[in-house]
Design a protein around this motif. Sequence first.
Motif, PDB file in Angstrom:
ATOM      1  N   GLY A  82       1.086  -1.325   0.019  1.00 29.76           N
ATOM      2  CA  GLY A  82      -0.131   0.136   0.103  1.00 29.76           C
ATOM      3  C   GLY A  82       0.563   0.724  -0.056  1.00 29.76           C
ATOM      4  O   GLY A  82       0.189   2.340   0.001  1.00 29.76           O
ATOM      5  N   LYS A  83       2.070   0.613  -0.123  1.00 27.59           N
ATOM      6  CA  LYS A  83       3.292   2.398   0.234  1.00 27.59           C
ATOM      7  C   LYS A  83       3.897   2.509  -1.605  1.00 27.59           C
ATOM      8  O   LYS A  83       4.001   1.488  -1.825  1.00 27.59           O
ATOM      9  N   LYS A  84       3.823   3.887  -1.779  1.00 27.54           N
ATOM     10  CA  LYS A  84       4.911   4.018  -3.463  1.00 27.54           C
ATOM     11  C   LYS A  84       6.143   3.817  -2.691  1.00 27.54           C
ATOM     12  O   LYS A  84       6.137   4.048  -2.146  1.00 27.54           O
ATOM     13  N   GLN A  85       6.973   3.421  -3.726  1.00 25.33           N
ATOM     14  CA  GLN A  85       8.527   3.107  -3.377  1.00 25.33           C
ATOM     15  C   GLN A  85       8.891   3.682  -5.010  1.00 25.33           C
ATOM     16  O   GLN A  85       8.463   3.581  -6.249  1.00 25.33           O
ATOM     17  N   VAL A  86       9.927   3.643  -4.832  1.00 29.54           N
ATOM     18  CA  VAL A  86      10.425   4.359  -6.030  1.00 29.54           C
ATOM     19  C   VAL A  86      12.259   3.708  -6.370  1.00 29.54           C
ATOM     20  O   VAL A  86      12.796   3.620  -5.630  1.00 29.54           O
ATOM     21  N   LEU A  87      12.219   3.543  -7.499  1.00 33.32           N
ATOM     22  CA  LEU A  87      13.813   2.093  -8.053  1.00 33.32           C
ATOM     23  C   LEU A  87      14.899   3.564  -7.647  1.00 33.32           C
ATOM     24  O   LEU A  87      15.149   4.600  -9.527  1.00 33.32           O
ATOM     25  N   LEU A  88      15.749   3.711  -7.590  1.00 30.40           N
ATOM     26  CA  LEU A  88      17.316   4.946  -7.912  1.00 30.40           C
ATOM     27  C   LEU A  88      17.604   3.180  -8.215  1.00 30.40           C
ATOM     28  O   LEU A  88      17.546   2.005  -8.306  1.00 30.40           O
ATOM     29  N   ILE A  89      18.761   3.906  -8.863  1.00 32.01           N
ATOM     30  CA  ILE A  89      19.960   3.278  -9.266  1.00 32.01           C
ATOM     31  C   ILE A  89      21.475   4.146  -9.401  1.00 32.01           C
ATOM     32  O   ILE A  89      21.166   5.624  -9.248  1.00 32.01           O
ATOM     33  N   THR A  90      22.740   3.720  -9.027  1.00 32.48           N
ATOM     34  CA  THR A  90      23.551   3.894  -9.326  1.00 32.48           C
ATOM     35  C   THR A  90      24.293   4.871 -10.352  1.00 32.48           C
ATOM     36  O   THR A  90      23.422   3.546 -11.753  1.00 32.48           O
ATOM     37  N   GLN A  94      13.404   2.594 -22.339  1.00 31.30           N
ATOM     38  CA  GLN A  94      13.917   2.021 -22.646  1.00 31.30           C
ATOM     39  C   GLN A  94      15.327   1.967 -21.740  1.00 31.30           C
ATOM     40  O   GLN A  94      16.019   1.204 -21.266  1.00 31.30           O
ATOM     41  N   GLU A  95      16.057   2.990 -21.437  1.00 34.33           N
ATOM     42  CA  GLU A  95      16.183   4.060 -20.604  1.00 34.33           C
ATOM     43  C   GLU A  95      16.234   3.027 -18.804  1.00 34.33           C
ATOM     44  O   GLU A  95      17.772   2.338 -18.603  1.00 34.33           O
ATOM     45  N   ALA A  96      15.187   2.978 -19.249  1.00 38.95           N
ATOM     46  CA  ALA A  96      14.787   1.669 -17.406  1.00 38.95           C
ATOM     47  C   ALA A  96      14.803   0.206 -17.804  1.00 38.95           C
ATOM     48  O   ALA A  96      15.784   0.321 -16.499  1.00 38.95           O
ATOM     49  N   TRP A  97      15.225  -0.367 -18.953  1.00 37.43           N
ATOM     50  CA  TRP A  97      15.181  -1.461 -19.310  1.00 37.43           C
ATOM     51  C   TRP A  97      17.316  -1.783 -18.722  1.00 37.43           C
ATOM     52  O   TRP A  97      17.442  -2.284 -18.254  1.00 37.43           O
ATOM     53  N   GLU A  98      17.542  -0.689 -19.954  1.00 37.56           N
ATOM     54  CA  GLU A  98      18.805  -1.237 -19.953  1.00 37.56           C
ATOM     55  C   GLU A  98      19.787  -0.799 -18.483  1.00 37.56           C
ATOM     56  O   GLU A  98      20.717  -1.027 -18.395  1.00 37.56           O
ATOM     57  N   GLU A  99      18.919   0.263 -17.387  1.00 39.57           N
ATOM     58  CA  GLU A  99      19.852   0.728 -16.305  1.00 39.57           C
ATOM     59  C   GLU A  99      19.844   0.008 -15.302  1.00 39.57           C
ATOM     60  O   GLU A  99      20.334  -0.071 -14.374  1.00 39.57           O
ATOM     61  N   ALA A 100      18.349  -0.560 -15.385  1.00 38.41           N
ATOM     62  CA  ALA A 100      17.294  -0.558 -13.604  1.00 38.41           C
ATOM     63  C   ALA A 100      17.104  -1.769 -14.181  1.00 38.41           C
ATOM     64  O   ALA A 100      16.645  -2.774 -13.057  1.00 38.41           O
ATOM     65  N   GLY A 101      17.164  -2.358 -15.190  1.00 34.38           N
ATOM     66  CA  GLY A 101      16.031  -3.707 -15.552  1.00 34.38           C
ATOM     67  C   GLY A 101      14.984  -4.015 -15.752  1.00 34.38           C
ATOM     68  O   GLY A 101      14.110  -4.981 -15.403  1.00 34.38           O
ATOM     69  N   VAL A 102      14.515  -2.604 -15.862  1.00 37.18           N
ATOM     70  CA  VAL A 102      12.190  -3.107 -16.132  1.00 37.18           C
ATOM     71  C   VAL A 102      12.420  -3.629 -16.995  1.00 37.18           C
ATOM     72  O   VAL A 102      12.447  -3.077 -18.549  1.00 37.18           O
ATOM     73  N   LYS A 103      11.436  -4.832 -16.788  1.00 36.13           N
ATOM     74  CA  LYS A 103      11.171  -5.365 -18.434  1.00 36.13           C
ATOM     75  C   LYS A 103      10.248  -5.100 -18.915  1.00 36.13           C
ATOM     76  O   LYS A 103       9.693  -5.001 -19.702  1.00 36.13           O
ATOM     77  N   GLN A 109      18.097  -0.078  -6.165  1.00 32.26           N
ATOM     78  CA  GLN A 109      17.584  -0.295  -4.692  1.00 32.26           C
ATOM     79  C   GLN A 109      16.197   0.502  -4.542  1.00 32.26           C
ATOM     80  O   GLN A 109      15.966   1.737  -5.271  1.00 32.26           O
ATOM     81  N   TRP A 110      15.040  -0.314  -4.254  1.00 34.04           N
ATOM     82  CA  TRP A 110      13.465   0.595  -3.929  1.00 34.04           C
ATOM     83  C   TRP A 110      13.468   1.775  -2.470  1.00 34.04           C
ATOM     84  O   TRP A 110      13.805   0.717  -2.114  1.00 34.04           O
ATOM     85  N   LEU A 111      13.430   2.423  -2.867  1.00 34.59           N
ATOM     86  CA  LEU A 111      13.462   3.457  -1.569  1.00 34.59           C
ATOM     87  C   LEU A 111      11.284   3.995  -1.556  1.00 34.59           C
ATOM     88  O   LEU A 111      10.857   4.472  -2.642  1.00 34.59           O
ATOM     89  N   THR A 112      11.707   4.641  -0.276  1.00 37.93           N
ATOM     90  CA  THR A 112      10.077   5.535  -0.501  1.00 37.93           C
ATOM     91  C   THR A 112      10.945   7.073  -0.907  1.00 37.93           C
ATOM     92  O   THR A 112      11.839   7.325  -1.276  1.00 37.93           O
ATOM     93  N   PRO A 113       9.361   8.089  -2.150  1.00 31.49           N
ATOM     94  CA  PRO A 113       9.831   8.624  -2.612  1.00 31.49           C
ATOM     95  C   PRO A 113      10.462  10.217  -1.672  1.00 31.49           C
ATOM     96  O   PRO A 113      11.548  10.375  -1.909  1.00 31.49           O
ATOM     97  N   ALA A 114      10.550   9.557  -0.010  1.00 31.83           N
ATOM     98  CA  ALA A 114      11.181  11.126   0.994  1.00 31.83           C
ATOM     99  C   ALA A 114      12.769  10.411   0.888  1.00 31.83           C
ATOM    100  O   ALA A 114      13.528  11.298   0.597  1.00 31.83           O
ATOM    101  N   ALA A 115      12.845   9.132   1.120  1.00 29.46           N
ATOM    102  CA  ALA A 115      14.836   8.838   1.604  1.00 29.46           C
ATOM    103  C   ALA A 115      15.070   8.782  -0.070  1.00 29.46           C
ATOM    104  O   ALA A 115      16.014   8.816  -0.388  1.00 29.46           O
TER     105      ALA A 115
END
Length: 152
Positions: free
Chosen positions: A35-43, A69-78, A129-135
Amino acid sequence: MPKRTKKAWPHLASRLALRPPANQVAAICVREKSGKKQVLLITSRGTGRWIVPKGWPIRNKSNADAALQEAWEEAGVKSGKVSKAPLGRFHYDKLHDDGHITPIEAEVFLVEVDELCTDYPEADQRTRQWLTPAAAARLVDEKELKALLLSL
């Protein structure tokens, strides 16, 4: 990186101020978990800073599809649903391997992630890493990107 004297900086700064920013596309990848939104960050590959997937527009693709396409290449979003309209924009200075800097304006698209892969083009070059939007907002450097993340 070449050594710069103090006299060179004002000249460099004035050249950067006059140059229009180059355009990139970026993806803010989100999911709902418990029930909480998470954001995916990459290095980033160069500095290891926390960022969102981003890159250059792709010929014959919309900016939204290029961001996916960038989300796939850099973060693995299939798979995921990408917004057709941009969520916003942020600016940053891209430091190249040869030491020069390009001012960038990144157009940001929201990607609702359905599935991630463990094997993707840049898996061995980045951490994600998945994080809360604030984090996530606390970890990124760009003020405008922080504001976009906090708006979620």
